[in-house]
Every structure is written in structure tokens, then in C-alpha cells.
Design a protein around this motif. Sequence first.
Motif: not given
Length: 310
Positions: A48-54, A289-294, A296-300
Motif C-alpha cells: 500500500v503506497d501512502v507516499s502521496g498523502i500530504q 484505497e487502503i481498505l480495498a488493497a486488503w 475490506n472496502e465494505n468496511g468503509m
Amino acid sequence: MTSIRPRRRTLLRALPLALGGAALAPALGACTHASERLDAETNAIPEVDVSGIQEVADLAALVPAEIRERGELVNGAALNYAPGEFVGSDGGAVGYDIDILTAIGKVLGLETRTESAVFAQIIPAIGSTYDVGISSFTINPERLEQVSMVSYFAAGMSYAVKTGNPYGITPPDLCGTRVAHQVGTYMDEVVVERDEACRADGGTGVIDQPYVGNADAATAVAGGKADVLIGDSPVIAYAVDRSRDTLEQVGDIEDAAQNGIVVAQDQPELAEAIRGAIQHLIDSGALREILAAWGNENGMIETSEVDPQQ
């Protein structure tokens, strides 16, 4: 779809492998190639790439001075609950909770560090040993008497079957089925309750098949050794997502409740900073995006709150 049932859901936690639970697991025998792949995929760790979060300056300014000066947000987590938080192949903490924590740190301009802890000992140590606790904590009134909790995810209990549902499983009816689950979790109680209900109605009871880990239980269902897999919804969703189409979910998510990040009650500014960071991640799409990678997008959830009433 998530359904709310009257009974308050109990948080699931896995038994440490050191307890010798291997003797409790039924022998799987010869597995199909599909189930062998499932076991490997279920233990895979997504990147999971979070490097773009400012950093968001207004939110970062809410962080208490002591933490800002330290430059690091310290988290306590019980690392035995995949895919939320567990130990990766390199010995470090991994899981969607760990990725969410990292993303929160980015928004607040902080590094993050997770320390392994005994689950029951995290809340008493919040505000002293740990700044926060993100470890699949269900928000409930008992916990809100001790700490503040910032909502970020929804979870419950769910079901998975072999693709095509060859045994015609229709949850919540489990009468006469072989039910695979991870031993030492709330599912132990669910199996007993469903079995008693089936027998009380004059039906066939539930055949209990406990396994040491969820991967083993999922493999049993994929390989036809069991009829249905039950477990906490994040765990089931992760197994299905990694199953290469050998498993599918059936029925609704039951006993749904929100999970929360634990913060000391005397640090409302930190709680608000974290709430704002989570809402920023929701609104920007980063949390999805984070949850979908795992898987678990349904947990949003759509809105993060401090101390929501359950």
C-alpha cells in the motif's frame, strides 16, 4: 449489505499459536490445488503506497505539543489479528490498521510506530505508554467510560462458502452444516448457539470444525472439507479477496459495529486531530484505497466521529 442485530457484538481476537492450538485443528488431508493456492494467497501482504498523502497544516496544529516535538505517534496493538494487525515476514507490524495509522501520520506530519501489546493491556496504557491504540477495537459503552474512541471502520460477522455455494448455505441457518472457524474467537460461541437453536427446533445440529487459524479454516471450505466459513467480516472479506475465486461471501454482515482508534480522554485535541485526519482520508479516497488493497472496502464509513454512540 450490513444488518444490525440486537445483540451487542463481541470483538474477536485470535489465540496465540504458542498455546498449542495445533492439536485442536482437524487434519485437512490432501487439499486441492485451489485450496493450496488459497492458503498461500490468504497470507499474502499487499503493498500500500501512502507516499502521496500530504500533511494538512490545520490538523497537524491540533496535535499536542509533546507529540509534535517528538515527531512520532506511538501506537499499541495486539499483532495477532490478520488482516487488521499482525506480524509480517520481516517481523514488523502489518495490516490495514497499520497502513491507516501510517496515513494518519502523513496527514498530521508525524512518523508512526507500533509496539506489540497484549490486547487487554492497551487501553490502560493509553496516554502513558501509547499515544493511541488502533487494534480492531469495537466501540462500546464500556470502553467509552475509560477512553475516547474515533470511528474509522465498520465490522461484524459474515460467511463464506465454496464458489457456487454447492451446499446451498442460507445464513443465518447453519443447521446440519459443517462450520469451519478459527478457534478461540467469538465464533466458538456462535457455533454452540446455532447448534442449540437447531436442536431445539427439532433439526440437525451444527457440525463444529475449529481450526488454529482462519487460513486453515478457509482452505477447508475451498477444498470441500467444510461447508461454510464464519468469522469477523474483515477476516472473511480478506480470505475471499485472496481466494482466486474459490470462495464467495453469502448472506449479510451481522452484528455490525464501528471500530475506533483509542485516545486518552484528557487529550481531546489529539482525538479531534485524528478524527480530522480520518475524515480527510475518507474524503480524498485514500482510506478506500487502503481498505480495498486488503479486501475490506465494505468496511468503509462515510463520517468519522469522536465517541459515537453505538
